[in-house]
Design an enzyme around this catalytic site. Structure first.
Site, PDB file in Angstrom:
ATOM      1  N   ASP A 114      -1.427 -20.969   5.493  1.00 44.77           N
ATOM      2  CA  ASP A 114      -2.178 -21.034   6.740  1.00 44.77           C
ATOM      3  C   ASP A 114      -1.625 -19.927   7.618  1.00 44.77           C
ATOM      4  O   ASP A 114      -0.424 -19.632   7.577  1.00 44.77           O
ATOM      5  CB  ASP A 114      -2.015 -22.402   7.401  1.00 44.77           C
ATOM      6  CG  ASP A 114      -3.061 -22.604   8.487  1.00 44.77           C
ATOM      7  OD1 ASP A 114      -4.240 -22.255   8.263  1.00 44.77           O
ATOM      8  OD2 ASP A 114      -2.710 -23.095   9.574  1.00 44.77           O
ATOM      9  N   HIS A 132       2.782 -10.362   7.675  1.00 41.69           N
ATOM     10  CA  HIS A 132       3.211 -11.770   7.716  1.00 41.69           C
ATOM     11  C   HIS A 132       3.019 -12.429   6.344  1.00 41.69           C
ATOM     12  O   HIS A 132       3.887 -13.124   5.844  1.00 41.69           O
ATOM     13  CB  HIS A 132       2.397 -12.500   8.789  1.00 41.69           C
ATOM     14  CG  HIS A 132       0.899 -12.302   8.702  1.00 41.69           C
ATOM     15  ND1 HIS A 132       0.329 -11.056   8.524  1.00 41.69           N
ATOM     16  CD2 HIS A 132      -0.135 -13.181   8.710  1.00 41.69           C
ATOM     17  CE1 HIS A 132      -0.983 -11.188   8.458  1.00 41.69           C
ATOM     18  NE2 HIS A 132      -1.292 -12.463   8.566  1.00 41.69           N
ATOM     19  N   PHE A 189      -9.175  -7.443   7.099  1.00 38.61           N
ATOM     20  CA  PHE A 189     -10.193  -8.432   7.462  1.00 38.61           C
ATOM     21  C   PHE A 189      -9.833  -9.046   8.816  1.00 38.61           C
ATOM     22  O   PHE A 189      -8.815  -8.691   9.427  1.00 38.61           O
ATOM     23  CB  PHE A 189     -10.289  -9.525   6.379  1.00 38.61           C
ATOM     24  CG  PHE A 189      -9.061 -10.389   6.253  1.00 38.61           C
ATOM     25  CD1 PHE A 189      -7.940  -9.929   5.584  1.00 38.61           C
ATOM     26  CD2 PHE A 189      -9.018 -11.666   6.803  1.00 38.61           C
ATOM     27  CE1 PHE A 189      -6.805 -10.724   5.474  1.00 38.61           C
ATOM     28  CE2 PHE A 189      -7.887 -12.468   6.688  1.00 38.61           C
ATOM     29  CZ  PHE A 189      -6.778 -11.991   6.021  1.00 38.61           C
TER      30      PHE A 189
HETATM   31  P1  IMP Z   1      -6.616 -19.336   7.691  1.00 44.48           P
HETATM   32  O1  IMP Z   1      -5.194 -18.998   7.353  1.00 44.48           O
HETATM   33  O2  IMP Z   1      -7.528 -19.170   6.523  1.00 44.48           O
HETATM   34  O3  IMP Z   1      -6.730 -20.661   8.374  1.00 44.48           O
HETATM   35  O4  IMP Z   1      -7.144 -18.248   8.721  1.00 44.48           O
HETATM   36  C1  IMP Z   1      -6.433 -17.871   9.864  1.00 44.48           C
HETATM   37  C2  IMP Z   1      -7.164 -16.958  10.807  1.00 44.48           C
HETATM   38  O5  IMP Z   1      -6.328 -15.875  11.174  1.00 44.48           O
HETATM   39  C3  IMP Z   1      -8.459 -16.358  10.301  1.00 44.48           C
HETATM   40  O6  IMP Z   1      -9.335 -16.312  11.386  1.00 44.48           O
HETATM   41  C4  IMP Z   1      -8.075 -14.979   9.861  1.00 44.48           C
HETATM   42  O7  IMP Z   1      -9.065 -14.071  10.016  1.00 44.48           O
HETATM   43  C5  IMP Z   1      -6.904 -14.651  10.772  1.00 44.48           C
HETATM   44  N1  IMP Z   1      -5.920 -13.890  10.000  1.00 44.48           N
HETATM   45  C6  IMP Z   1      -4.925 -14.376   9.236  1.00 44.48           C
HETATM   46  N2  IMP Z   1      -4.271 -13.380   8.601  1.00 44.48           N
HETATM   47  C7  IMP Z   1      -4.888 -12.242   8.983  1.00 44.48           C
HETATM   48  C8  IMP Z   1      -4.676 -10.886   8.636  1.00 44.48           C
HETATM   49  O8  IMP Z   1      -3.820 -10.510   7.820  1.00 44.48           O
HETATM   50  N3  IMP Z   1      -5.506 -10.006   9.229  1.00 44.48           N
HETATM   51  C9  IMP Z   1      -6.477 -10.376  10.096  1.00 44.48           C
HETATM   52  N4  IMP Z   1      -6.738 -11.629  10.434  1.00 44.48           N
HETATM   53  C10 IMP Z   1      -5.937 -12.573   9.872  1.00 44.48           C
END
Ligand code: IMP
Length: 191
Positions: free
Chosen positions: A66, A174, A146
Site C-alpha cells: 500500500d 519508496h 504513473f
Molecule cells: P495504492 O497503493 O494502490 O493504494 O495506491 C496509492 C496511491 O498513491 C495511488 O493513487 C497511486 O497513484 C499513488 N502512488 C503510489 N505510488 C506512486 C508512485 O510511485 N508514483 C505515483 N503515484 C503513486
C-alpha cells in the site's frame, strides 16, 4: 517456490518485477488482480489486509503493498487516502487540482513524500517500509511512471519522477526501498 503478488495496478507490477529482478529466477511470481476496500488506518494495515486475503484464498505466500503521497501543505488530503482522492477523475485532473491548491505555496513549503509498505504474508506478516522525500513541482512534467509522478520532484533532483527513466526511479523510490528489503528477506529464507 510460488509467491502471489496481489495488486490490480499493472504499473506497480512492472515496477516491482524490475526492482526484485535479481531474485525472480528463484520464484514463480503469480500476479493476482486484486481489489479490496482499503479502509485501514495505516499503510501497513491495508497492505496486510490484501496480503492476508490473497494468502487465505490461494494458500500460497503472498505479497501486497500500500502506498501514497503526503503533501505537507495539504496534510489531510492524500496520504493513506491517495488512491481515493477525486476517485472518478483522471490523474491529469487530480494533479492539476493539486497544483492549483498549491499555487501560492512557496518552494520551501512544498515538501512531500511517497511512502510504500510491502507485506509478505506466509501465515505470519513480514513488513517492509520505504520512503522517498521530495517536493511538489509548479507544473506537470514528464510522461513516465504513473499517478502523481508528474508533480513529484525527489530530493536531490530537478526532474519529476515522471521525467526519470523507470530504471532511475527504481533506484530511489519508496517502492524500491520497501521491495529491496523484502527481496533481501526472501533471499535469507531461501538459504
Ligand atoms: P495504492 O497503493 O494502490 O493504494 O495506491 C496509492 C496511491 O498513491 C495511488 O493513487 C497511486 O497513484 C499513488 N502512488 C503510489 N505510488 C506512486 C508512485 O510511485 N508514483 C505515483 N503515484 C503513486
Amino acid at each position: 517456490m510460488k509467491i502471489v503478488l496481489a495488486t490490480s495496478n499493472s504499473h506497480k507490477i512492472m515496477e516491482i518485477k524490475d526492482i526484485i529482478k535479481d531474485i525472480l529466477d528463484k520464484f514463480e511470481l503469480l500476479a493476482m488482480k486484486f481489489n479490496v476496500e482499503e479502509n485501514g488506518k495505516t499503510y501497513e494495515e491495508n497492505a496486510l489486509k490484501k496480503a492476508k486475503i490473497a494468502y487465505e484464498k490461494t494458500k500460497i505466500p503472498s505479497i501486497a503493498d500500500d502506498s501514497g503521497l503526503t503533501i505537507d501543505a495539504l496534510p489531510d488530503l492524500l496520504g493513506i487516502k491517495s488512491a481515493r482522492f477525486m476517485e472518478e477523475k483522471s490523474y491529469e485532473e487530480k494533479n492539476m487540482t493539486l497544483l492549483k491548491m498549491l499555487r501560492n505555496v512557496p518552494d520551501e513549503e512544498r515538501t512531500a513524500r511517497f511512502t510504500c509498505v510491502a507485506v509478505f504474508y506466509d501465515g505470519s506478516p513480514h513488513v517492509f517500509k520505504g520512503v522517498m522525500e521530495g517536493k511538489i513541482s509548479h507544473e506537470m512534467r514528464g510522461k513516465n511512471g504513473f499517478g502523481y509522478d508528474p508533480i513529484f520532484i525527489p530530493e536531490g533532483y530537478d526532474k519529476t519522477t515522471a521525467e526519470l527513466e523507470q530504471s532511475e526511479k527504481n533506484l530511489i523510490s519508496h517502492r524500491a526501498k520497501a521491495f529491496r528489503n523484502l527481496a533481501d528477506y526472501l533471499k535469507r529464507i531461501l538459504k
